[in-house]
Every structure is written in C-alpha cells, then in structure tokens.
Design an enzyme around this catalytic site. Structure first.
Site, PDB file in Angstrom:
ATOM      1  CD  GLU A 187      -2.960   1.110   2.283  1.00 41.93           C
ATOM      2  OE1 GLU A 187      -3.834   2.008   2.319  1.00 41.93           O
ATOM      3  OE2 GLU A 187      -2.938   0.153   3.080  1.00 41.93           O
ATOM      4  CE  LYS A 201      -9.172  -0.074   5.378  1.00 37.45           C
ATOM      5  NZ  LYS A 201      -8.908  -1.105   6.382  1.00 37.45           N
TER       6      LYS A 201
END
Length: 385
Positions: free
Chosen positions: A192, A208
């Site tokens: 990420e 997410k």
C-alpha cells in the site's frame, strides 16, 4: 537538533516497484529520532533542514506519533520503538551500484535464520468479542468503520535481511522496505502506497477490500470478480477515499483533489486487494511535516471518522502498533518522496529476538466476525509458512 550518533551499521532498502530499481541507503551521516512525543515535530524540522542542504532522508514514523501532528488523536501508550526514526544520507543508490559509497547488501545464507511459529496475541473468541463491540459503536453512531488489528509474536535469530528477502519472494509487495536500525529491524512487505510527493503534487492509494487467491485458475478468477463486485468492500473502500479526499483538501489548491482510479483490483501471491488512487496539488512545495500534519495516520488503517475511531482503536487493541500502520519511506532533496503504509510489516529486536507482526482489517456494520477473522488469516498466510 535531535541527533543520535549511531555506531552500528545502518542499511535501508526500498523495493518500490512503481519507482524503478530498488533503492539502497547505507552509512548515514547522522540519525535523527524521537523517543518522546514532544520531540517528533522537532525531528521533522531537523530532517527538513538536511533535505534543504542537499541530503536524503529515509526512515519511518510510528502510528503512536499521531498526536504530535494532531493532539486530538488518541493512541495507546507504552511503545518500545522510537516514535520516529530517520537516517540522513549523502546519496541514494540503485540496486546495481555496489561501489564503495554504496556497499552491497547481502543476506548471509550460511548463517541463515530461525523463526518460531507466529502466535496470535488474541484468541478467536476474544477477536469475535471485539468485532461485536465495534458493531455496537457503529450502531451508536460513534464510527462508520474501524480498522481493528491484532499482533502476532515469534522469536527470531540469525540473518534478518535473508528473512526479508525470503518474505519478499513470497509476498512480492509493491512498496516493500527493509530497515536495519541497529537494535531494531523493520521488514515491511507492504502493498500500500501512503503518499507520494513530487514537488507540489501529492498522490495516495488507500487499500480497502481483500479476498484470498483461489486454488485453481477458475476459483482465482471467481474470487477476483467477487471482490470487484462486492458491495461491502466497495462501501468500505469509498469511506476511506472520502476521508483521504478530506485530509488532502486541507493542504491542497481548491478543486485540485481528484479520484483518479476507483475500485482497482491488484493481484498478489496470496490475496487480491481493492485500491483507489487520489491526487491533489498544493499551492507550493510542502515540507514532510506539513504533509503529515494533514494526512497522518492514513485513513485506511484508522477508519472513519478518524478522531473518534482512533479512540475506539485505543480502547480495543491490546498493545501499541509501533511502526505498523505508521509511515515508512524516503525523501530526496529535490522535493520527491515515497511513503508506504507499513502493513504486512514485522519488526524485530535484535538484542532479545522479539519479533512482532501486525494484521487486521476494516470492520463495518455489514462485517461478520467469521469473515473478518478469515481475512486476518488470509493476510498473514505469507508469513506463517
């Protein structure tokens, strides 16, 4: 300045796939760190002074440093690692450079390493109880989404850099990094991006939505499509997109914050992940401290709204997160920098052999305790083997 003379060898490697070849930093001219909250911003200012003088900076900010940037944010007390740590370097080296200024980093295969089985600090029963508590908070209107995390522990001995390379082969994460800080070592296999800085342009890519890889081509394709179409994961993702748009808007030109890509599916060895990309332009080039004051910690590892949700996290989680869920990366003297969100990240105490690994996920009203617990197991799969 908040300076710390460092006698142990310091090595840092960033495997930033989207940035080109891996970067290495070695032999810092100085190490800057904060062990107390009131010193964090001073370290940020000291780092900026070195950047302005033509140096590079590489290191991390721990999750527990958040109140230094915004005193209204709540974190758990009792951290063991420094709240922030940055090495200052004369240059960055790409992986192919093994000159005297850039000594090669090699794991000692003869020494090897040994790591005991990773053990969770939270039982499944306790985990399910915490998910129930989170849903009570959601029902009461205190939060919309909570990124609840647990810790896993092991004992480690041997060559931690060789272990990092082994994990990198297993995870193949886009924003991985290895830090040898002397006493502490950080092995970050993060997929990420937290924030990329390039002059007055900022970019963030929250992650997410997770589903495990299938055991055949057919189930793999089915799982990927299921994630892409999951209304729960889309809702979870867009909550964080809205939070980060708001955070970036605090320091950006009016109308410059934009969502460049929504609900993209990224493929990793053990999971599929849903990401979205947001960019913005600032009125002028900002310091690292100014950026972090607006966006730290990343909304993807808190939940929304950030302030009240971090209070819930402090109540429910059993220990500080440390470097896990903070920010890890580097800055150049030219106004460029890249920081990951250090998820899928282990840290080691080289003196005691203590090893810790954090793992978790976003919990919403539609979450189930079984589903969330399964997601934790999927995310930790790569380190358990």
């Amino acid at each position: 300045m908040s300076e710390l003379r460092q006698e142990a060898p310091i090595y840092i490697r960033f495997d930033l796939t989207n940035e080109g070849e891996p970067l290495r930093f070695a032999d810092p001219v100085i190490v800057l760190q904060a062990d107390r909250l009131e010193r964090v911003n001073q370290v940020m200012d000291d780092v900026q002074q070195y950047l302005d003088r033509g140096y590079y900076a590489a290191g991390y900010i721990s999750y527990e440093a958040a109140p230094a940037f915004d005193p209204s944010l709540t974190v758990k007390q009792g951290n063991r690692m420094p709240l922030c740590w940055f090495g200052i370097f004369e240059a960055a080296c790409d992986e192919g450079d093994s000159s005297g200024d850039c000594p090669a980093m090699q794991g000692d295969r003869e020494v090897g390493y040994r790591v005991t089985a990773w053990q969770e600090d939270t039982s499944q029963l306790d985990y399910e109880s915490k998910i129930g508590a989170i849903k009570d908070f959601i029902g009461a209107g205190a939060t919309y989404q909570v990124n609840y995390t647990i810790r896993m522990h092991a004992q480690f001995e041997g060559d931690d850099y060789a272990y990092y390379l082994h994990l990198l082969e297993r995870q193949q994460a886009t924003y991985s990094a290895y830090l040898n800080m002397g006493k502490y070592r950080v092995l970050s296999l993060s997929p990420e991006l937290f924030v990329r800085m390039d002059g007055n342009r900022l970019e963030t890519r929250p992650m997410k939505g997770t589903i495990g890889r299938g055991d055949s081509a057919e189930t793999d394709s089915r799982n990927k499509e299921a994630l892409a179409q999951s209304q729960k994961d889309r809702a979870e993702n867009v909550m964080i997109v809205d939070l980060l748009r708001s955070d970036l808007g605090r320091i950006s030109k009016m109308g410059s914050v934009r969502v460049d890509l929504l609900f993209a599916i990224e493929t990793y060895n053990t999971v599929f992940q849903m990401t979205s990309t947001i960019s913005a332009e600032t009125p002028s080039r900002l310091s690292m401290r100014e950026v972090m004051q607006a966006v730290f910690p990343c909304g993807s590892v808190t939940g929304a709204p950030k302030r009240s949700t971090m209070e819930i996290i402090e109540q429910l989680e059993s220990s500080p997160r440390e470097v896990y869920c903070g920010a890890l990366g580097y800055m150049t003297p030219h106004g460029k920098g890249v920081f990951n969100v250090p998820i899928r990240t282990a840290w080691l105490d080289s003196e005691t052999g203590w090893a810790e690994f954090g793992v978790g996920g976003g919990v919403t009203w539609d979450s189930t305790s079984d589903g969330e617990y399964e997601e934790v197991q999927v995310k930790a799969k790569f380190i358990k083997k």
